[in-house]
Design a protein around this motif. Structure first.
Motif, PDB file in Angstrom:
ATOM      1  N   THR A 152     -21.662  11.647 -35.119  1.00 45.74           N
ATOM      2  CA  THR A 152     -22.298  11.305 -36.395  1.00 45.74           C
ATOM      3  C   THR A 152     -22.078   9.827 -36.664  1.00 45.74           C
ATOM      4  O   THR A 152     -20.948   9.347 -36.572  1.00 45.74           O
ATOM      5  CB  THR A 152     -21.698  12.126 -37.549  1.00 45.74           C
ATOM      6  N   GLU A 157     -18.568  12.775 -46.357  1.00 47.87           N
ATOM      7  CA  GLU A 157     -19.334  13.057 -45.136  1.00 47.87           C
ATOM      8  C   GLU A 157     -18.400  13.445 -43.984  1.00 47.87           C
ATOM      9  O   GLU A 157     -18.749  14.283 -43.150  1.00 47.87           O
ATOM     10  CB  GLU A 157     -20.190  11.848 -44.751  1.00 47.87           C
ATOM     11  N   ARG A 194     -18.128  17.612 -42.250  1.00 47.01           N
ATOM     12  CA  ARG A 194     -18.224  17.976 -40.836  1.00 47.01           C
ATOM     13  C   ARG A 194     -16.918  18.541 -40.270  1.00 47.01           C
ATOM     14  O   ARG A 194     -16.938  19.460 -39.464  1.00 47.01           O
ATOM     15  CB  ARG A 194     -18.671  16.749 -40.031  1.00 47.01           C
TER      16      ARG A 194
END
Length: 237
Positions: free
Chosen positions: A169, A218, A222
């Protein structure tokens, strides 16, 4: 109590040393959840030390101050070779991302030896180059890149990560100095398992509490989805 830039939440924090295959001792810190075992581990690779990057670079410091308590994460930060912070100075000298391959390996070896679970690499700026070039270790579950410049890391490194197969990511600021979201999506298209997340209004250094919160949210989304979204307030101790 509102979580502010200066907030430090409870954790088990311990100074650590890493030992590289080429004979250097690196200084760092491991922050663990205050009462429970961690559910996952962040190994943090800091920005360019010749421009002030270190283990205490603010996003990582705030990750260590908050995520053990809020998301049950272990946060391992360290200074790469020749880098100084309040914790001390790691031996050796900056090597432009080449000798630092041994630093990355030493951090992963420490995580493995100490049975730290579910290891995620988190690189910021120069640290993203170290992830892409030297992070292909079976211990690594996935990686998160903050402000990747894709300067030292080449298309060949992206192809190698594609072959490695682990999720990737990239959090890319709208106003980054080096690589902005549209170009990042083009460059990272070489990695089928890569996700590029553009962050409106942000700049390369993620200055400002709203942008730090976005980054940490973020990451947690994940790494430990059960702890997402992160709270903005905690009970007074």
């Amino acid at each position: 109590m509102e979580i502010r830039a200066s907030t430090v939440l409870p954790a088990r924090r311990e100074p650590i040393e890493l030992h590289t295959a080429d004979g250097l001792t690196l200084v760092g810190e491991l922050a663990l959840p205050p009462e429970r075992p961690p559910v996952a581990t962040l190994v943090c690779l800091h920005p360019l030390p010749t421009h002030g990057g270190m283990m205490d670079s603010h996003v990582y410091k705030k990750a260590a101050n908050r995520l053990p308590a809020l998301a049950d994460l272990a946060v391992l930060r360290f200074n790469t070779r020749g880098t100084s912070s309040e914790r001390g100075t790691s031996e050796g000298a900056f090597d432009g991302g080449e000798g630092e391959r041994f630093d990355v390996a030493a951090a992963l070896e420490y995580a493995e030896f100490h049975d730290l679970p579910s290891v995620w690499l988190v690189g910021w700026s120069f640290g993203t180059e170290l992830v892409l070039k030297w992070g292909h270790d079976p211990l690594v579950r996935a990686a998160i890149l903050l402000s990747p410049p894709l300067h030292r890391a080449t298309d060949a490194d992206l192809d190698a990560w594609a072959a490695f197969g682990r999720p990737l990511t990239a959090l890319v600021p709208e106003f980054d100095d080096y690589l902005r979201p549209e170009e990042a999506r083009t460059r990272f298209a070489r990695v089928p398992q890569a996700e590029v997340v553009g962050v409106d209004g942000a700049k390369h250094l993620w200055v400002g509490e709203p942008y730090v919160r976005i980054v940490l949210d973020e990451i947690v989304r994940r790494v430990n989805p059960a702890a997402h979204p992160l709270p903005t307030e905690v009970a007074d101790s």
